[in-house]
Design an enzyme around this catalytic site. Structure first.
Site, short mmCIF file in Angstrom:
data_model
loop_
_atom_site.label_atom_id
_atom_site.label_comp_id
_atom_site.label_asym_id
_atom_site.label_seq_id
_atom_site.Cartn_x
_atom_site.Cartn_y
_atom_site.Cartn_z
N GLN A 165 0.83 -1.21 0.00
CA GLN A 165 0.00 0.00 0.00
C GLN A 165 0.86 1.26 0.00
OE1 GLN A 165 -3.49 -0.42 2.85
NE2 GLN A 165 -2.18 -2.06 3.59
N ASN A 166 2.16 1.08 0.03
CA ASN A 166 3.07 2.22 0.17
C ASN A 166 3.41 2.83 -1.19
OD1 ASN A 166 3.02 1.57 2.84
ND2 ASN A 166 4.94 0.43 2.79
N ASP A 180 6.14 4.91 -1.41
CA ASP A 180 7.51 5.42 -1.26
C ASP A 180 8.51 4.75 -2.18
OD1 ASP A 180 8.02 2.92 0.01
OD2 ASP A 180 7.45 3.77 1.95
N CYS A 197 2.38 18.18 -19.54
CA CYS A 197 2.83 16.87 -19.99
C CYS A 197 3.69 17.05 -21.24
CB CYS A 197 1.61 15.99 -20.28
SG CYS A 197 1.99 14.48 -21.18
N HIS A 204 -1.52 1.36 -4.42
CA HIS A 204 -1.87 2.78 -4.33
C HIS A 204 -0.98 3.64 -5.22
CE1 HIS A 204 -3.91 2.11 -0.15
NE2 HIS A 204 -4.63 1.67 -1.17
ZN LIG Z 1 -0.27 14.02 -21.80
#
Ligand SMILES: [Zn+2]
Length: 296
Positions: A205-206, A208, A258, A225
């Protein structure tokens, strides 16, 4: 004793005390196997290993050793030496660790469900403790806008520009903290299990990213996650590295454009085609009130 076995027992200790959950997946008995277990066995083949495991220590071993006076010339078993984490544990805790160690030692298909507890000793706060992430988030500048710590990790942060900027700044800080941390013995134990071929899967669930940094193979890890190491475009959904440049923008509360969308837009413009929207990127993590693919 092989190094991987030492690491295994030490990490079992860490996982037990830090809230990690360990599940052994028993090998199905053919005459009793259900359809579900048959399907699991068929679709997730056991990894092969050529190593012969050494006998694991037992609680009886630990009790017998610690109840006698250690010899000055003959060092005791590795788990009673001062440098080993087990030697510093209370007897009842050490006994519990040594009770589960042989099970893990024999298991060939282990599934680990990991939570924030395995990263606390790396200096990364968990979420709900008094000094955890929720409490720290509320102390950040602008914290009054998101009075509940959980609000910082809810999809509702995108409803206003102000809270969106707060969210991005928090994500930038969390990424810096994760990069500054090192994998713990629990992460190293996961990697050792994977190397040994007995880790069926680790569901973490981390966010990091300490599991892959410890050496856990991508095919053995499900980051349920998401991860702070990636960003994702809200328009084209392409992912990219969460670079220092992007993190700096996040920490100032900005959402960078983006680059994939920008490149595509330039190409369309040169070709005289109709313009398309250029998206911004966000951390590739899952928030409350988002499904795992809901925001894509
Ligand atoms: Zn994009």
């Amino acid at each position: 004793m092989a190094p991987q076995t030492r690491r295994q027992a030490a990490a079992a200790c860490a996982a037990t005390t830090a809230g990690g959950q360990l599940h052994e997946v028993p090998t199905p008995t053919p005459s009793k196997a259900t359809n579900a277990t048959k399907m699991t066995a068929a679709t997730t083949p056991t990894k092969s290993t050529t190593k012969t495991p050494e006998p694991a220590p037992t609680a009886e071993d630990h009790s017998a050793t610690t109840s006698s006076t250690p010899s000055k010339t003959t060092p005791g078993p590795w788990w009673t030496r001062p440098a080993h984490p087990l030697a510093a544990l209370p007897q009842d805790v050490a006994d519990r660790v040594l009770a589960v160690a042989p099970i893990l030692h024999r298991a060939k298909r282990i599934v680990v469900v990991a939570g924030a507890g395995i990263s606390v000793s790396a200096g990364i706060p968990d979420f709900r403790s008094p000094d955890g992430m929720y409490a720290l988030a509320k102390l950040r500048p602008g914290g009054a806008r998101l009075p509940r710590g959980q609000d910082w990790f809810d999809a509702a942060v995108f409803r206003t520009e102000a809270t969106t900027r707060l969210f991005y700044s928090l994500m930038g800080s969390m990424r810096s903290a994760a990069l500054a941390a090192s994998p713990t013995p629990t992460h190293e134990w996961l990697a050792a299990l994977d190397t040994r071929g007995s880790l069926l899967r680790c569901y973490s669930q981390n966010i990091d990213d300490l599991e892959p940094r410890a050496g856990l193979a991508a095919e053995s890890l499900v980051q349920v996650h998401g991860t702070l190491s990636r960003v994702r475009c809200v328009v084209c959904h392409r992912t990219a590295e969460h670079s220092d440049e992007v993190a700096n923008e996040f920490q100032q509360g900005n959402a960078p454009a983006c680059t994939a969308c920008e490149t595509e837009a330039e190409a369309r413009e040169k070709a005289g085609k109709r313009a398309r929207a250029v998206g911004v990127v966000r951390p590739d993590v899952v928030l409350y009130n988002e499904t795992h693919s809901g925001w894509r």
